[in-house]
Design a protein around this motif. Structure first.
Motif, PDB file in Angstrom:
ATOM      1  N   ASP A 106       0.833  -1.202   0.000  1.00  0.00           N
ATOM      2  CA  ASP A 106       0.000   0.000   0.000  1.00  0.00           C
ATOM      3  C   ASP A 106       0.874   1.262   0.000  1.00  0.00           C
ATOM      4  N   ILE A 107       1.930   1.249   0.804  1.00  0.00           N
ATOM      5  CA  ILE A 107       2.830   2.414   0.853  1.00  0.00           C
ATOM      6  C   ILE A 107       3.526   2.622  -0.487  1.00  0.00           C
ATOM      7  N   VAL A 108       3.946   1.511  -1.108  1.00  0.00           N
ATOM      8  CA  VAL A 108       4.604   1.612  -2.415  1.00  0.00           C
ATOM      9  C   VAL A 108       3.617   2.144  -3.461  1.00  0.00           C
ATOM     10  N   LYS A 109       2.386   1.672  -3.392  1.00  0.00           N
ATOM     11  CA  LYS A 109       1.368   2.097  -4.358  1.00  0.00           C
ATOM     12  C   LYS A 109       1.104   3.599  -4.235  1.00  0.00           C
ATOM     13  N   ARG A 110       1.134   4.111  -3.013  1.00  0.00           N
ATOM     14  CA  ARG A 110       0.867   5.536  -2.812  1.00  0.00           C
ATOM     15  C   ARG A 110       2.071   6.415  -3.127  1.00  0.00           C
ATOM     16  N   ASN A 111       3.270   5.819  -3.086  1.00  0.00           N
ATOM     17  CA  ASN A 111       4.502   6.595  -3.336  1.00  0.00           C
ATOM     18  C   ASN A 111       5.441   5.803  -4.250  1.00  0.00           C
ATOM     19  N   PRO A 112       4.993   5.523  -5.491  1.00  0.00           N
ATOM     20  CA  PRO A 112       5.751   4.581  -6.338  1.00  0.00           C
ATOM     21  C   PRO A 112       7.131   5.077  -6.751  1.00  0.00           C
ATOM     22  N   LYS A 113       7.361   6.374  -6.658  1.00  0.00           N
ATOM     23  CA  LYS A 113       8.683   6.881  -7.040  1.00  0.00           C
ATOM     24  C   LYS A 113       9.642   6.948  -5.870  1.00  0.00           C
ATOM     25  N   ARG A 114       9.154   6.724  -4.659  1.00  0.00           N
ATOM     26  CA  ARG A 114      10.012   6.856  -3.489  1.00  0.00           C
ATOM     27  C   ARG A 114      10.319   5.524  -2.794  1.00  0.00           C
ATOM     28  N   LEU A 327      19.385  -1.092  -8.705  1.00  0.00           N
ATOM     29  CA  LEU A 327      18.420  -1.234  -9.809  1.00  0.00           C
ATOM     30  C   LEU A 327      18.581  -2.602 -10.462  1.00  0.00           C
ATOM     31  N   ASN A 328      19.830  -3.014 -10.677  1.00  0.00           N
ATOM     32  CA  ASN A 328      20.086  -4.322 -11.308  1.00  0.00           C
ATOM     33  C   ASN A 328      19.652  -5.468 -10.407  1.00  0.00           C
ATOM     34  N   TRP A 329      19.954  -5.346  -9.120  1.00  0.00           N
ATOM     35  CA  TRP A 329      19.550  -6.401  -8.178  1.00  0.00           C
ATOM     36  C   TRP A 329      18.031  -6.583  -8.195  1.00  0.00           C
ATOM     37  N   LEU A 330      17.321  -5.465  -8.239  1.00  0.00           N
ATOM     38  CA  LEU A 330      15.851  -5.515  -8.141  1.00  0.00           C
ATOM     39  C   LEU A 330      15.155  -5.630  -9.492  1.00  0.00           C
ATOM     40  N   GLY A 331      15.931  -5.506 -10.574  1.00  0.00           N
ATOM     41  CA  GLY A 331      15.314  -5.605 -11.893  1.00  0.00           C
ATOM     42  C   GLY A 331      14.368  -4.457 -12.198  1.00  0.00           C
ATOM     43  N   VAL A 332      14.750  -3.249 -11.811  1.00  0.00           N
ATOM     44  CA  VAL A 332      13.923  -2.071 -12.118  1.00  0.00           C
ATOM     45  C   VAL A 332      14.774  -1.027 -12.852  1.00  0.00           C
ATOM     46  N   LYS A 333      14.090  -0.022 -13.378  1.00  0.00           N
ATOM     47  CA  LYS A 333      14.778   0.995 -14.167  1.00  0.00           C
ATOM     48  C   LYS A 333      14.736   2.356 -13.471  1.00  0.00           C
ATOM     49  N   LYS A 334      15.828   3.110 -13.611  1.00  0.00           N
ATOM     50  CA  LYS A 334      15.912   4.428 -12.978  1.00  0.00           C
ATOM     51  C   LYS A 334      14.771   5.338 -13.445  1.00  0.00           C
ATOM     52  N   GLU A 335      14.388   5.223 -14.723  1.00  0.00           N
ATOM     53  CA  GLU A 335      13.348   6.105 -15.280  1.00  0.00           C
ATOM     54  C   GLU A 335      12.034   6.013 -14.500  1.00  0.00           C
ATOM     55  N   ASP A 336      11.822   4.858 -13.844  1.00  0.00           N
ATOM     56  CA  ASP A 336      10.556   4.694 -13.112  1.00  0.00           C
ATOM     57  C   ASP A 336      10.536   5.499 -11.803  1.00  0.00           C
ATOM     58  N   PHE A 337      11.677   6.080 -11.448  1.00  0.00           N
ATOM     59  CA  PHE A 337      11.756   6.726 -10.139  1.00  0.00           C
ATOM     60  C   PHE A 337      12.105   8.213 -10.216  1.00  0.00           C
TER      61      PHE A 337
END
Ligand code: CO
Length: 338
Positions: A106-114, A327-337
């Motif tokens: 829920d916290i991630v959903k409300r603050n997906p960039k943080r 980012l690599n460990w978690l498989g996410v991209k910087k652009e998403d943040f």
């Protein structure tokens, strides 16, 4: 110098209001929060005081405010390891895990960039663990945090392997955190379970996964260990030598030299010592160390990234340690943040 993009992979969070699990399940041992004054609470294990926490332990607003002040762009959230509750009845541990995972999601959903979320699962029951792991993926969590051992099982146990296999398949990363410290009954004074037991626990976890062949069999599993790998990096020479002189004891499940796995997993940077940071960066590779601070607890790095930023490294190298490796460990991209 412009501030470099910064992700903290090692931070803990709790829900502000934790249900009375003792009443719900009919037995004690669970952690609750006693909000004895505004902005502060006592973490209680039944009637026993565990530690005092501030509102940054549960409030996403308070955390974001501090992150802005401290220069942290993204926090990876995981529960406090005392909440693992692997010792409880399997179905009750699942209820605790579901509650904690829903809160983080829920916290991630409300603050997906943080924020990026890691879940917790009832590891002592692999079927239920896989069920909740799959649900964590659906909730948008990027991985799970697990203990350095699971009750009487070390991480090489066959029972745990299907969970690791599922993590690899679902691309869910794993953060291994020490807990339930070995020998704690022999070191009640001087906070030694935290100062001596925790580093040993982390080495126990790494050695178990190496010697048990987990990394060998699951080359795409993405595992990070807390506290710079604990006592593992300082004793790699001893571990390798032991493997060479007593293969009858060490090489029974995996014939590969433990040193060959350096660089196959990640460590956080929480070592409080420039020479040790330099050592683990050299040993694991500059692509495998990620900023981790143990926020919001006092044994962590109180100025996130200070140790890395003060190293005589290029900005390119610092950028890896401060964010790119995470980012690599978690498989996410910087652009998403940003
Ligand atoms: Co921690």
């Amino acid at each position: 110098m412009n501030k470099l993009f910064t992700i903290d992979i090692h931070t803990h969070i709790l829900p502000e209001n934790i249900p009375n699990f003792k009443e719900k399940f009919g037995y004690g041992g669970f952690v609750s929060l006693d909000h004895h004054k505004p902005c502060c609470a006592k973490m209680m294990m039944d009637d026993k005081f565990f530690r005092e926490v501030d509102d940054n332990c549960w409030s996403d607003e308070a955390r974001i405010k501090e992150c802005d002040k401290l220069g942290v762009d993204v926090q990876v959230l995981s529960t406090v390891p005392v909440m693992f509750s692997y010792w409880a009845k399997d179905k009750d541990t699942l209820v605790v895990a579901e509650f904690l995972n829903d809160h983080i999601a829920d916290i991630v959903k409300r603050n997906p960039k943080r924020f990026i979320g890691l879940g917790t699962v009832p590891m002592q029951n692999p079927d239920l663990a896989i069920q909740e792991l799959t649900r964590c993926k659906e909730l948008g969590l990027r991985g799970i945090q697990i203990g350095s051992h699971i009750n009487d099982w070390n991480l090489d146990r066959d029972e745990l392997f299907p969970i690791f296999q599922k993590c690899e398949e679902l691309e869910m990363s794993i953060f291994v955190h020490p807990w339930d410290m070995m020998g704690k009954e022999k070191m009640e004074k001087y906070w030694l379970p935290w100062l001596v037991g925790m580093p040993a626990e982390t080495s126990l976890a790494i050695c178990s996964m190496i010697f048990g062949g987990v990394f060998e069999r699951l080359p795409n599993l993405k595992v990070a260990f807390a506290h710079g790998g604990g006592s593992f990096p300082a004793t790699i020479g001893r571990i390798e030598h032991g493997f060479n002189v007593r293969p009858d004891l060490c090489a029974i499940d995996n014939k590969v030299n433990p040193r060959d796995y350096l660089g196959n997993f990640y460590l956080d940077s929480l070592v409080h010592e420039p020479k040790m940071l330099e050592f683990i960066v050299d040993m694991m590779g500059e692509d495998k160390i990620c900023l981790g601070t143990d926020y919001p607890f006092p044994l962590g790095e109180l100025e996130p990234g200070k140790l890395i930023n003060e190293m005589n490294y290029t900005n390119a190298k610092k950028s890896k340690l401060l964010a790119e490796n995470a980012l690599n460990w978690l498989g996410v991209k910087k652009e998403d943040f940003i």
